[in-house]
Write an enzyme that holds these catalytic residues in place. Structure first.
Site, PDB file in Angstrom:
ATOM      1  CE  LYS A   1      -4.218  -1.592   1.986  1.00 43.21           C
ATOM      2  NZ  LYS A   1      -4.029  -3.124   2.249  1.00 43.21           N
TER       3      LYS A   1
ATOM      4  CD  GLU B   1      -4.676   5.259   3.255  1.00 44.18           C
ATOM      5  OE1 GLU B   1      -4.327   4.878   2.238  1.00 44.18           O
ATOM      6  OE2 GLU B   1      -5.926   4.640   3.465  1.00 44.18           O
TER       7      GLU B   1
ATOM      8  CG  HIS C   1     -12.169  -1.732   8.464  1.00 44.73           C
ATOM      9  ND1 HIS C   1     -12.339  -0.196   8.119  1.00 44.73           N
ATOM     10  CD2 HIS C   1     -11.564  -1.632   9.445  1.00 44.73           C
ATOM     11  CE1 HIS C   1     -12.260   0.439   9.314  1.00 44.73           C
ATOM     12  NE2 HIS C   1     -11.493  -0.639  10.086  1.00 44.73           N
TER      13      HIS C   1
ATOM     14  NE  ARG D   1      -7.289 -10.190  -3.698  1.00 47.23           N
ATOM     15  CZ  ARG D   1      -8.613  -9.589  -3.551  1.00 47.23           C
ATOM     16  NH1 ARG D   1      -9.672  -9.989  -4.393  1.00 47.23           N
ATOM     17  NH2 ARG D   1      -8.535  -8.988  -2.499  1.00 47.23           N
TER      18      ARG D   1
END
Length: 700
Positions: free
Chosen positions: A124, A208, A243, A300
């Site tokens: 990430k 973040e 999440h 993917r």
């Protein structure tokens, strides 16, 4: 340099995965004329995906590190079976660049992007740096290499709370924590890093800014080896629990043509910036003002890819295979049209009333729905074992319609016609989500479950009417069972004796004292069920006693039942004497008749016995004999179904005996330790619960 099409030709595909995605890939591959090879652990020898394949190779014991995550075992299976290509599915090795390299080094075509693209977007931090360079809007945060606590504390203060701690190498909610203030940050970093190292082999973290109440909107992208890159529209995946996606739909309810053009262009640019090939998903957060930010790219196929297939009419697995063969895309951006609406739910073997703790065991009955606009991708059948070693998702159910509301109503009806008996599931919870006014209006954000659904995540009280229906159905089943074995028995005499009409007692094991229910036949398929002074009239005018869904002997009943004149369509199963599974009016019940089962009170229960809530690895015991604990204190950590679960004390007291040690496998209900309850004026339940420290699911 692109590989030439002539170099990519293959005739057999090994699917390096399990469950519903392995079966889904095989169905398309076989329809295209390819020979399919399954791999399986010892625990999956009889799994549906193994039965579906043309060939199968066992690759090791049940733990994923010794089977589905072992690259050498997968490659050896390919050599044994003569496979020429490998499809990784999702989860497991699907986003492992080393696996893609190893496949190509072994002369196998990897049906996916290049190893370099996987490595880049799988981290990430690096992905975000590359997207910033490419001009793709990104969430403010910290994604540098210094992983010291001081730096994280400083950067979190700069970004401003609340912040998200995320595993740089992962997804699917694992290694992720929402941090509200500076005091929570150190513990969140420790837990997220430990979970990330366990799940992804890397403890690198990023920060973040937490964007509150956004929508999670992702774009399906596709690229070939000849320079073409397109998107196939968006999916809204905002309904999430910790999440982890629960409900997905296409298109996004608030999408406009102008916003789709801007977000789609950003998604395509993200793929082009890394020279992408094959199927991928670019995920964004969309705020209330219409601004969007890059979240991550999944290199993917996604769990939720069926909703895109439903609204585009395209088979994404077929497109993956053709792209891997070196063929150019047969469509361009102008050919992509979205028609109608599709909504998907993920069916998990988990217990919503126990904080969504995974549920393991044998599936007594799996009865999937069918009908217009309904699709089911499942990885189980009646008799399957839900193992603690793998993800808890067992099926995906999708509804399609010309409008969003039609798709939603079809899916709601399909869930009502679905039975998963033998393990707990989130089916009833999903039905409540779909019926919720906010969701029905298209207003759900990532805060939806916390704001709208937290109150319905526990078991509703079992009503007298539902118990009465269960007792009457169980009585009716038993009556027909014994009648089928009787010689020359007149139906009119069933339930009769010389002393009058027989009354049969049922005493079910419930969380509250329900007392005794007595069933008295009053006519053909008609019963009075008494409970104290109340009598409930139950009529069972029609049923189909043999409902089977596969080659196993499991069967159930689809029952039309009237309770005090109100009609219900129910699904019932009596797997053994004294027990009944019943799905009725959006609720799933499993009841045990203590009288028929000859059950006695469990004298061993209580006394502060802390047991494992499921099979798993006992990672840590944080108390010792003699330690004082208070209700809610963390006393152990268990790893199961790829997630960590904190076990907390439910009473105040003193640790009397520790029976197990860290680093060992424990079975469900196995005794871990005992707590001697502190003396109080009132009794406190002597139990322990497991609180989810994260979430399970594929890296979706």
């Amino acid at each position: 340099m692109s590989r030439m099409s002539s170099m990519n030709r293959f005739g057999s595909i090994l699917v390096a995965n399990r469950g519903e995605i392995a079966a889904r890939v095989m169905r398309t591959a076989r329809s295209m004329g390819y020979r399919t090879i399954a791999v399986h652990s010892e625990a999956d020898r009889g799994a549906p995906h193994v039965k579906l394949a043309d060939d199968a190779v066992e690759i090791g014991p049940a733990p994923v590190s010794e089977s589905y995550l072992d690259i050498e075992r997968i490659l050896d299976a390919a050599r044994q079976s003569g496979a020429e290509a490998v499809h990784p599915g999702y989860g497991f090795l699907s986003e492992n660049g080393d696996f893609a390299r190893a496949c190509e080094a072994a002369g196998l075509v990897f049906i996916g992007p290049t190893a370099d693209a996987i490595d880049l977007m799988g981290n990430k931090a690096e992905a975000k740096r590359r997207m910033i360079e490419a001009g793709v809007p990104c969430v403010p945060g910290y994604e540098e290499t210094d992983q010291s606590l001081d730096v994280f504390v400083r950067e979190a203060a700069r970004i401003g709370y609340p912040v998200m701690v995320k595993a740089a190498a992962g997804g699917g909610g694992r290694g992720m924590r929402l941090v509200a203030d500076a005091g929570e940050l150190p513990d969140a970093l420790v837990m997220a890093r430990a979970e990330a190292e366990s799940a992804f082999g890397s403890g690198e973290l990023i920060l973040e800014k937490a964007i509150e109440r956004p929508r999670h909107v992702e774009f399906q992208v596709f690229a070939d080896e000849h320079g073409a890159t397109i998107h196939l529209g968006e999916r809204d995946c905002s309904v999430q629990r910790r999440h982890q996606k629960v409900v997905e739909e296409a298109p996004c309810p608030v999408m406009t043509p102008e916003l789709r053009e801007r977000m789609g262009a950003a998604a395509v640019e993200a793929a082009r910036a890394i020279g992408y090939r094959g199927a991928g998903t670019v995920e964004f957060l969309l705020d209330e003002n219409g601004d969007f930010y890059f979240l991550e790219m999944n290199t993917r196929l996604q769990v939720e890819h069926p909703v895109t297939e439903m609204v585009t009419g395209l088979d994404l697995v077929e497109m993956q295979i053709r792209t891997a063969q070196g063929e150019p895309l047969v469509i361009d951006q102008s050919d992509v049209e979205l028609s109608g609406h599709a909504v998907e739910v993920r069916l998990y073997a988990e217990d919503p009333s126990a904080d969504f703790l995974p549920s393991t065991g044998i599936v007594d009955l799996w009865l999937p729905p069918s009908g217009d606009g309904v699709r089911v991708d499942a990885g189980i059948e009646s008799g399957s074992e839900i193992s603690p070693f793998y993800d808890a998702m067992v099926a995906k159910i999708i509804g399609y319609g010309e409008t969003r509301d039609l798709a939603r109503r079809r899916l709601l009806d399909a869930l009502e016609r679905t039975a998963l008996f033998g393990v707990r599931s989130n089916r009833d919870f999903l039905m409540k989500v779909l019926a919720n006014d906010c969701f029905a209006a298209g207003g759900a954000t990532t805060a939806f479950i916390a704001e709208e659904m937290s109150a319905v995540a526990s078991d509703a009280p079992v009503t007298r009417e539902r118990i009465a229906a269960a007792a009457a159905i169980q009585y009716d089943h038993e009556r027909r069972h014994w009648a089928s074995r009787a010689v020359h028995a007149s139906p009119e005499l069933m339930g009769w004796s010389s002393s009058g009409i027989l009354t049969t007692p049922y005493q079910y094991e419930l969380s509250s004292d329900a007392g005794e229910f007595r069933v008295t036949p009053t006519g053909v398929n008609q019963y009075d069920v008494t409970h104290g002074p109340a009598t409930t009239r139950v009529e069972i005018p029609a049923c189909t006693p043999e409902v089977t869904t596969d080659a196993s002997s499991a069967c159930g009943q689809v029952v039309e039942v009237h309770v005090d004149g109100k009609g219900y369509r129910a699904i019932a199963m009596v797997p053994e004497a004294g027990r009944i599974h019943l799905s009725i009016d959006g609720e799933t019940l499993t009841l045990r008749n203590l009288i028929a089962a000859g059950a006695e009170e469990d004298e061993a229960a209580g006394g502060g016995r802390v047991t494992a809530p499921m099979h798993g690895m006992l990672l840590e015991i944080v108390v010792r004999s003699g330690d004082s604990v208070r209700k809610g204190d963390r006393i152990a950590v268990l790893e199961a179904m790829k997630m960590r679960h904190e076990i907390t004390a439910e009473i105040d007291g003193t640790v009397r005996t520790v029976h197990r040690e860290a680093g060992v496998q424990v079975g469900a209900d196995e005794l871990i330790l005992e707590i001697e309850e502190a003396t109080t004026d009132t009794d406190t339940p002597d139990t322990a619960t497991a609180e989810r420290a994260g979430d399970q699911g594929e890296n979706a």
